[in-house]
Design an enzyme around this catalytic site. Sequence first.
Site, PDB file in Angstrom:
ATOM      1  N   ASP A 125       0.820  -1.212   0.000  1.00 21.90           N
ATOM      2  CA  ASP A 125       0.000   0.000   0.000  1.00 21.90           C
ATOM      3  C   ASP A 125       0.851   1.258   0.000  1.00 21.90           C
ATOM      4  OD1 ASP A 125      -2.868  -0.022  -0.083  1.00 21.90           O
ATOM      5  OD2 ASP A 125      -2.853  -1.256   1.706  1.00 21.90           O
ATOM      6  N   GLU A 150      -5.731   6.708   1.143  1.00 25.15           N
ATOM      7  CA  GLU A 150      -6.065   6.380   2.525  1.00 25.15           C
ATOM      8  C   GLU A 150      -4.890   6.536   3.485  1.00 25.15           C
ATOM      9  OE1 GLU A 150      -7.975   2.637   3.022  1.00 25.15           O
ATOM     10  OE2 GLU A 150      -9.270   2.891   1.285  1.00 25.15           O
ATOM     11  N   ASP A 217      -6.459   4.106  -5.019  1.00 23.69           N
ATOM     12  CA  ASP A 217      -6.565   2.968  -4.100  1.00 23.69           C
ATOM     13  C   ASP A 217      -5.406   2.047  -4.438  1.00 23.69           C
ATOM     14  OD1 ASP A 217      -7.192   0.826  -2.484  1.00 23.69           O
ATOM     15  OD2 ASP A 217      -9.344   1.022  -2.782  1.00 23.69           O
ATOM     16  N   ASP A 220      -6.623  -2.452  -3.804  1.00 21.18           N
ATOM     17  CA  ASP A 220      -8.044  -2.637  -3.536  1.00 21.18           C
ATOM     18  C   ASP A 220      -8.348  -4.126  -3.519  1.00 21.18           C
ATOM     19  OD1 ASP A 220     -10.805  -1.682  -3.279  1.00 21.18           O
ATOM     20  OD2 ASP A 220     -11.079  -2.589  -5.247  1.00 21.18           O
ATOM     21  N   THR A 222      -8.000  -6.263  -0.157  1.00 22.87           N
ATOM     22  CA  THR A 222      -6.952  -6.762   0.750  1.00 22.87           C
ATOM     23  C   THR A 222      -6.983  -8.279   0.899  1.00 22.87           C
ATOM     24  OG1 THR A 222      -7.080  -4.688   1.984  1.00 22.87           O
ATOM     25  CG2 THR A 222      -5.989  -6.545   3.055  1.00 22.87           C
ATOM     26  N   SER A 362     -12.498  -7.010  -4.927  1.00 22.88           N
ATOM     27  CA  SER A 362     -12.017  -5.720  -5.412  1.00 22.88           C
ATOM     28  C   SER A 362     -12.780  -5.176  -6.615  1.00 22.88           C
ATOM     29  CB  SER A 362     -10.524  -5.808  -5.761  1.00 22.88           C
ATOM     30  OG  SER A 362     -10.313  -6.393  -7.028  1.00 22.88           O
ATOM     31  N   LYS A 365     -14.415  -6.446 -10.393  1.00 22.17           N
ATOM     32  CA  LYS A 365     -15.811  -6.608 -10.844  1.00 22.17           C
ATOM     33  C   LYS A 365     -16.156  -5.600 -11.942  1.00 22.17           C
ATOM     34  CE  LYS A 365     -17.157  -6.328  -6.520  1.00 22.17           C
ATOM     35  NZ  LYS A 365     -15.955  -6.707  -5.756  1.00 22.17           N
ATOM     36  N   LYS A 379     -24.281  -4.011  -5.290  1.00 22.89           N
ATOM     37  CA  LYS A 379     -23.720  -3.959  -3.942  1.00 22.89           C
ATOM     38  C   LYS A 379     -24.643  -3.157  -3.034  1.00 22.89           C
ATOM     39  CE  LYS A 379     -19.732  -2.873  -1.095  1.00 22.89           C
ATOM     40  NZ  LYS A 379     -18.383  -2.262  -1.016  1.00 22.89           N
ATOM     41  N   ASP A 391     -12.936   3.645  -4.183  1.00 22.56           N
ATOM     42  CA  ASP A 391     -13.311   2.260  -4.461  1.00 22.56           C
ATOM     43  C   ASP A 391     -14.204   2.123  -5.694  1.00 22.56           C
ATOM     44  OD1 ASP A 391     -11.929   1.358  -2.250  1.00 22.56           O
ATOM     45  OD2 ASP A 391     -13.663   1.478  -0.920  1.00 22.56           O
TER      46      ASP A 391
END
Length: 454
Positions: A125, A150, A217, A220, A222, A362, A365, A379, A391
């Site tokens: 990361d 992040e 990210d 993405d 983890t 992640s 998709k 989702k 994300d």
Amino acid sequence: MMPLNCSSLVFRVPYILAQTRLTNTKKLTSTSCVGSCFTTHSYQNKSFHIVSQFNQNYSSSPVMEDQTNLLSSPRPENYSKELIVAVRVVQMACSLCQKVQDSLISKTNSPVHSKDDNSPVTVADWSVQATVSWILSESFGCRNVSILAEGDVQRLSVADASGLLDAVVKLVNDCLAEATYFGLKGPDSPLGSSDVLEAISRCNSTGGPTGKFWALDPVDGTLGFVRGDQYAVALALIEDGEVVLGVLGCPNYPMKKEWLSYHHRYHRIISKLTPPTSESWDKGCVIYARKGSGEAWMQPLHHKNKLLAWPNSAIPVRVSLIDNPALATFCEPVDKSNSSHSFTAGLAHSVGLRKQPLRVYSMVKYAAIARGDAEIFMKFARTGYKEKIGDHAAGVIIIQEAGGVVTDAGGSPLDFSKGIFLEGLDRGIIVCAGAKLHEKIIRAIDDSWNSSNL
């Protein structure tokens, strides 16, 4: 550092309808490029910047200038330079992550499950964040670059994090040393700890409705990463609250659809038995798009120790034409902690979806739908969970330019102007391959929602 192959500087970009020419500058110094935030040395004749710093208005690069007017839209050149740099740096980031994941997978008893410690995924990361920040700042000038990510640099600055920082610095330098392979300019000497911390510290944007910023990210997915499965490197550029370009690096998502039925660990076995060829599994891909182009593109993950010849065998991708739910494949998150599988399962049944869901870690998709491997992604977050813009941003623009539709469950576009989170989201996120399929899903959600217990 490896000498540059000047022929690789001619960008044959599939989405730009123009030719380019190289400008051989006799001498480029650190003062010749406005906005650079790193100390640089003079570059003598025959040493070219593949991507040079641009001034604060992102004017033409001293290396590459458009020779003819572009034809596809009133301002088709918008963000083309940014996209080229973004794709290249995501390719670099994927290479970095592959090294970390390969090392992690070889340690079968590794206890790593989160980003809350000095784990390999934490190192990946930070390293991706530092690398992307450094390349973007060198390419466009740090005063022109704002990044939302992040990572908090304070975690790396404390005394007991020295081992983590040393690991990050080494990984970053190893990655930047290979920058020329990806058509980018690396540092003249290895970065020190303070340089890496400085690069990470610039990833402090909080987003908002005005101005331009990058949403990153670094890793993405983890759980997918630590389990040797799917994960993504996501980078998007947002201006005045709208996503204008997006790049998704999917290191374990094969170029060819027929390989999807095999777990990518199978590739690890096969690759040891037979040398890779153009006909064999292409492990990994990078998918990207630019707002208003009406096109999304996919290129294979760059192979080690070779120059990336832009656009690296890129091919156009389009969403599936399937609009019958009975024939559609839908994606949903693997992790149940922040999504409701029971509701999506019930909803899928109500609209006639009969195929087994494609559960993928992640933002892969989004890649699956953009290139026609699936048709629907639904989702529905559990109460209290807030979706982060990083994300989704890169995936949204790729889906839209590939011909798909992305909204919340109420049919409204996702709002990237409210800061770090997707505020005002109506129930969930719906991604569909086409408008007709999207309409059917939205109607089914309205019919099913009141009877659910969400």
